[in-house]
Scaffold this motif. Structure first.
Motif, PDB file in Angstrom:
ATOM      1  N   ARG A  60       0.867  -1.268   0.047  1.00 31.62           N
ATOM      2  CA  ARG A  60       0.056  -0.024  -0.058  1.00 31.62           C
ATOM      3  C   ARG A  60       0.847   1.239  -0.052  1.00 31.62           C
ATOM      4  NH1 ARG A  60      -4.669   1.231   4.394  1.00 31.62           N
ATOM      5  NH2 ARG A  60      -5.415   3.304   3.673  1.00 31.62           N
ATOM      6  N   LYS A  61       1.963   1.148   0.784  1.00 28.38           N
ATOM      7  CA  LYS A  61       2.687   2.299   0.799  1.00 28.38           C
ATOM      8  C   LYS A  61       3.576   2.619  -0.600  1.00 28.38           C
ATOM      9  CE  LYS A  61       3.528   1.722   5.818  1.00 28.38           C
ATOM     10  NZ  LYS A  61       4.299   1.275   6.628  1.00 28.38           N
ATOM     11  N   VAL A  62       4.151   1.513  -1.205  1.00 29.25           N
ATOM     12  CA  VAL A  62       4.770   1.649  -2.310  1.00 29.25           C
ATOM     13  C   VAL A  62       3.597   2.176  -3.245  1.00 29.25           C
ATOM     14  CG1 VAL A  62       5.884   0.272  -4.061  1.00 29.25           C
ATOM     15  CG2 VAL A  62       6.508   0.094  -1.757  1.00 29.25           C
ATOM     16  N   LEU A  63       2.624   1.712  -3.432  1.00 25.07           N
ATOM     17  CA  LEU A  63       1.634   1.993  -4.537  1.00 25.07           C
ATOM     18  C   LEU A  63       1.152   3.426  -4.088  1.00 25.07           C
ATOM     19  CD1 LEU A  63      -0.757  -1.018  -4.485  1.00 25.07           C
ATOM     20  CD2 LEU A  63       0.914  -0.573  -6.021  1.00 25.07           C
ATOM     21  N   GLU A  64       0.985   3.892  -3.074  1.00 24.53           N
ATOM     22  CA  GLU A  64       0.538   5.248  -2.777  1.00 24.53           C
ATOM     23  C   GLU A  64       1.730   6.167  -3.109  1.00 24.53           C
ATOM     24  OE1 GLU A  64      -2.091   6.796  -1.657  1.00 24.53           O
ATOM     25  OE2 GLU A  64      -3.218   4.979  -1.235  1.00 24.53           O
ATOM     26  N   GLU A  81      -6.582   0.892  -6.890  1.00 26.94           N
ATOM     27  CA  GLU A  81      -7.998   0.695  -7.116  1.00 26.94           C
ATOM     28  C   GLU A  81      -8.577  -0.950  -7.186  1.00 26.94           C
ATOM     29  OE1 GLU A  81      -8.515   2.485 -11.047  1.00 26.94           O
ATOM     30  OE2 GLU A  81      -7.912   4.346 -10.268  1.00 26.94           O
ATOM     31  N   LYS A  82      -7.924  -1.795  -7.854  1.00 27.29           N
ATOM     32  CA  LYS A  82      -8.081  -3.051  -7.586  1.00 27.29           C
ATOM     33  C   LYS A  82      -8.150  -3.639  -6.183  1.00 27.29           C
ATOM     34  CE  LYS A  82      -8.546  -7.331  -9.285  1.00 27.29           C
ATOM     35  NZ  LYS A  82     -10.035  -7.899  -9.943  1.00 27.29           N
ATOM     36  N   GLY A  83      -7.251  -3.189  -5.402  1.00 28.63           N
ATOM     37  CA  GLY A  83      -7.301  -3.565  -3.918  1.00 28.63           C
ATOM     38  C   GLY A  83      -8.641  -3.005  -3.214  1.00 28.63           C
ATOM     39  N   GLU A  84      -8.668  -1.566  -3.360  1.00 31.71           N
ATOM     40  CA  GLU A  84      -9.638  -0.815  -2.842  1.00 31.71           C
ATOM     41  C   GLU A  84     -11.267  -1.241  -3.325  1.00 31.71           C
ATOM     42  OE1 GLU A  84      -9.021   3.331  -4.065  1.00 31.71           O
ATOM     43  OE2 GLU A  84      -7.373   3.395  -2.658  1.00 31.71           O
ATOM     44  N   LYS A  85     -11.381  -1.799  -4.432  1.00 32.86           N
ATOM     45  CA  LYS A  85     -12.578  -2.470  -5.034  1.00 32.86           C
ATOM     46  C   LYS A  85     -12.920  -3.853  -4.284  1.00 32.86           C
ATOM     47  CE  LYS A  85     -12.946  -0.260  -9.481  1.00 32.86           C
ATOM     48  NZ  LYS A  85     -12.586  -0.401 -10.597  1.00 32.86           N
ATOM     49  N   GLY A  86     -11.767  -4.566  -4.202  1.00 35.36           N
ATOM     50  CA  GLY A  86     -11.743  -5.544  -3.362  1.00 35.36           C
ATOM     51  C   GLY A  86     -12.416  -5.670  -1.845  1.00 35.36           C
ATOM     52  N   GLN A  88     -13.740  -2.882  -0.698  1.00 39.78           N
ATOM     53  CA  GLN A  88     -15.098  -2.283  -0.664  1.00 39.78           C
ATOM     54  C   GLN A  88     -16.330  -3.584  -0.807  1.00 39.78           C
ATOM     55  OE1 GLN A  88     -15.266   0.542  -3.488  1.00 39.78           O
ATOM     56  NE2 GLN A  88     -14.167   2.174  -2.411  1.00 39.78           N
ATOM     57  N   LYS A  89     -15.812  -4.576  -1.612  1.00 44.31           N
ATOM     58  CA  LYS A  89     -16.884  -5.793  -1.884  1.00 44.31           C
ATOM     59  C   LYS A  89     -16.798  -6.768  -0.615  1.00 44.31           C
ATOM     60  CE  LYS A  89     -16.467  -6.440  -7.020  1.00 44.31           C
ATOM     61  NZ  LYS A  89     -15.846  -7.106  -7.765  1.00 44.31           N
ATOM     62  N   LEU A  90     -15.555  -6.826  -0.146  1.00 47.28           N
ATOM     63  CA  LEU A  90     -15.587  -7.621   1.243  1.00 47.28           C
ATOM     64  C   LEU A  90     -16.358  -6.933   2.197  1.00 47.28           C
ATOM     65  CD1 LEU A  90     -11.807  -8.907   1.570  1.00 47.28           C
ATOM     66  CD2 LEU A  90     -13.789  -9.989   1.333  1.00 47.28           C
ATOM     67  N   THR A  91     -16.161  -5.614   2.354  1.00 47.00           N
ATOM     68  CA  THR A  91     -16.844  -5.008   3.514  1.00 47.00           C
ATOM     69  C   THR A  91     -18.291  -4.867   3.328  1.00 47.00           C
ATOM     70  OG1 THR A  91     -14.855  -3.521   3.830  1.00 47.00           O
ATOM     71  CG2 THR A  91     -16.851  -2.540   4.923  1.00 47.00           C
ATOM     72  N   ALA A  92     -18.692  -4.509   1.990  1.00 47.95           N
ATOM     73  CA  ALA A  92     -20.087  -4.470   1.798  1.00 47.95           C
ATOM     74  C   ALA A  92     -20.851  -6.029   1.957  1.00 47.95           C
ATOM     75  CB  ALA A  92     -20.310  -4.045   0.281  1.00 47.95           C
ATOM     76  N   LYS A  93     -20.218  -6.958   1.600  1.00 48.14           N
ATOM     77  CA  LYS A  93     -20.815  -8.289   1.821  1.00 48.14           C
ATOM     78  C   LYS A  93     -20.644  -8.852   3.025  1.00 48.14           C
ATOM     79  CE  LYS A  93     -20.316  -9.635  -3.085  1.00 48.14           C
ATOM     80  NZ  LYS A  93     -19.881 -10.544  -3.993  1.00 48.14           N
ATOM     81  N   ALA A  94     -19.494  -8.589   3.944  1.00 44.40           N
ATOM     82  CA  ALA A  94     -19.236  -9.278   4.990  1.00 44.40           C
ATOM     83  C   ALA A  94     -19.549  -8.744   6.173  1.00 44.40           C
ATOM     84  CB  ALA A  94     -17.733  -9.323   5.205  1.00 44.40           C
ATOM     85  N   GLY A  95     -19.830  -7.265   6.315  1.00 43.21           N
ATOM     86  CA  GLY A  95     -20.125  -6.604   7.599  1.00 43.21           C
ATOM     87  C   GLY A  95     -19.291  -6.968   8.552  1.00 43.21           C
ATOM     88  N   ARG A  96     -19.646  -7.636   9.667  1.00 44.08           N
ATOM     89  CA  ARG A  96     -18.711  -8.052  10.898  1.00 44.08           C
ATOM     90  C   ARG A  96     -18.087  -9.464  10.534  1.00 44.08           C
ATOM     91  NH1 ARG A  96     -22.237  -8.302  15.998  1.00 44.08           N
ATOM     92  NH2 ARG A  96     -20.091  -7.563  16.969  1.00 44.08           N
ATOM     93  N   GLY A  97     -18.443 -10.205   9.565  1.00 42.03           N
ATOM     94  CA  GLY A  97     -17.635 -11.385   8.993  1.00 42.03           C
ATOM     95  C   GLY A  97     -16.713 -11.147   8.121  1.00 42.03           C
ATOM     96  N   GLY A 118      -6.312 -10.400  -2.039  1.00 43.90           N
ATOM     97  CA  GLY A 118      -6.848 -10.436  -0.552  1.00 43.90           C
ATOM     98  C   GLY A 118      -5.909  -9.789   0.284  1.00 43.90           C
ATOM     99  N   THR A 119      -4.684  -9.889   0.220  1.00 40.77           N
ATOM    100  CA  THR A 119      -3.912  -9.234   1.346  1.00 40.77           C
ATOM    101  C   THR A 119      -3.963  -7.770   1.268  1.00 40.77           C
ATOM    102  OG1 THR A 119      -2.390 -11.302   1.351  1.00 40.77           O
ATOM    103  CG2 THR A 119      -1.472  -9.036   2.320  1.00 40.77           C
ATOM    104  N   LEU A 120      -3.748  -7.433  -0.121  1.00 43.13           N
ATOM    105  CA  LEU A 120      -3.790  -5.869  -0.206  1.00 43.13           C
ATOM    106  C   LEU A 120      -5.093  -5.325   0.162  1.00 43.13           C
ATOM    107  CD1 LEU A 120      -2.707  -3.370  -1.401  1.00 43.13           C
ATOM    108  CD2 LEU A 120      -3.448  -3.794  -3.627  1.00 43.13           C
ATOM    109  N   ALA A 121      -6.156  -5.821  -0.127  1.00 44.65           N
ATOM    110  CA  ALA A 121      -7.356  -5.537   0.305  1.00 44.65           C
ATOM    111  C   ALA A 121      -7.400  -5.497   1.923  1.00 44.65           C
ATOM    112  CB  ALA A 121      -8.738  -6.325  -0.161  1.00 44.65           C
ATOM    113  N   ALA A 122      -7.026  -6.552   2.536  1.00 42.62           N
ATOM    114  CA  ALA A 122      -7.059  -6.671   4.086  1.00 42.62           C
ATOM    115  C   ALA A 122      -6.026  -5.238   4.795  1.00 42.62           C
ATOM    116  CB  ALA A 122      -6.400  -7.729   4.534  1.00 42.62           C
ATOM    117  N   SER A 123      -5.062  -4.972   3.821  1.00 45.31           N
ATOM    118  CA  SER A 123      -4.166  -3.807   4.439  1.00 45.31           C
ATOM    119  C   SER A 123      -4.968  -2.578   4.063  1.00 45.31           C
ATOM    120  CB  SER A 123      -2.943  -3.923   3.257  1.00 45.31           C
ATOM    121  OG  SER A 123      -2.097  -2.745   3.592  1.00 45.31           O
TER     122      SER A 123
END
Length: 159
Positions: A60-64, A81-86, A88-97, A118-123
């Motif tokens: 994330r730091k290198v990409l920024e 953008e790919k990591g952010e979209k991933g 956002q999708k995870l957050t929207a679908k998962a909520g607390r899970g 997945g790791t980039l999205a988690a970061s």
């Protein structure tokens, strides 16, 4: 030894990862009976996981940093953008899970849903490192099972 190195390196490549390395290993095992497919699975899983901590802490730091640079900026923006979209999708679908969502995101072998993304999205989502890595490990194991079954079915149809 060269064949093990090939599948190891393939499993570390973004977009190829475990999903591409397992079918390559199956092809090698058909051509070389001394090639131990079980050892190859272990090598592939390890190779797929080696980049994870680096991605989590540094990508994330290198990409920024690089998103505004000439020549590399477009690619870096695409990755962000790919990591952010991933994420956002995870957050929207998962909520607390979120843990389970990350596991399934990595584990269901669709294009662009592997350990790297997945790791980039988690970061990007500022998830806890330990739980993120554990979810990615389980996701890689799930993807390995799915890809192995699909690969074996494909191999059995072709032979």
């Amino acid at each position: 030894m060269l064949n093990y190195l090939i599948v190891f390196l393939c499993s570390m490549v973004p977009l190829v990862e475990l999903r591409g390395a397992i079918p390559i290993a199956h092809k090698i095992s058909l051509d070389d009976p001394s090639f131990n497919i079980y050892l190859a699975y272990l090598i592939i899983a390890i190779g797929n996981m080696i980049p994870v901590p680096f991605i989590f802490f540094f990508a994330r730091k290198v990409l920024e940093w690089g998103k505004d640079k000439p020549i590399i900026g477009g690619f870096f923006r695409f990755c962000l953008e790919k990591g952010e979209k991933g994420g956002q999708k995870l957050t929207a679908k998962a909520g607390r899970g979120l843990f389970l969502a990350l596991l399934l995101f990595v584990g269901i072998p669709l294009p662009g849903t592997g350990a790297w993304t997945g790791t980039l999205a988690a970061s990007i989502l500022d998830m806890d490192f330990k739980s993120s890595v554990f979810a990615v490990i389980l996701g890689v194991a799930l993807a390995g099972i799915i890809v192995t079954v699909a690969s074996l079915l494909g191999v059995s149809i072709l032979t």
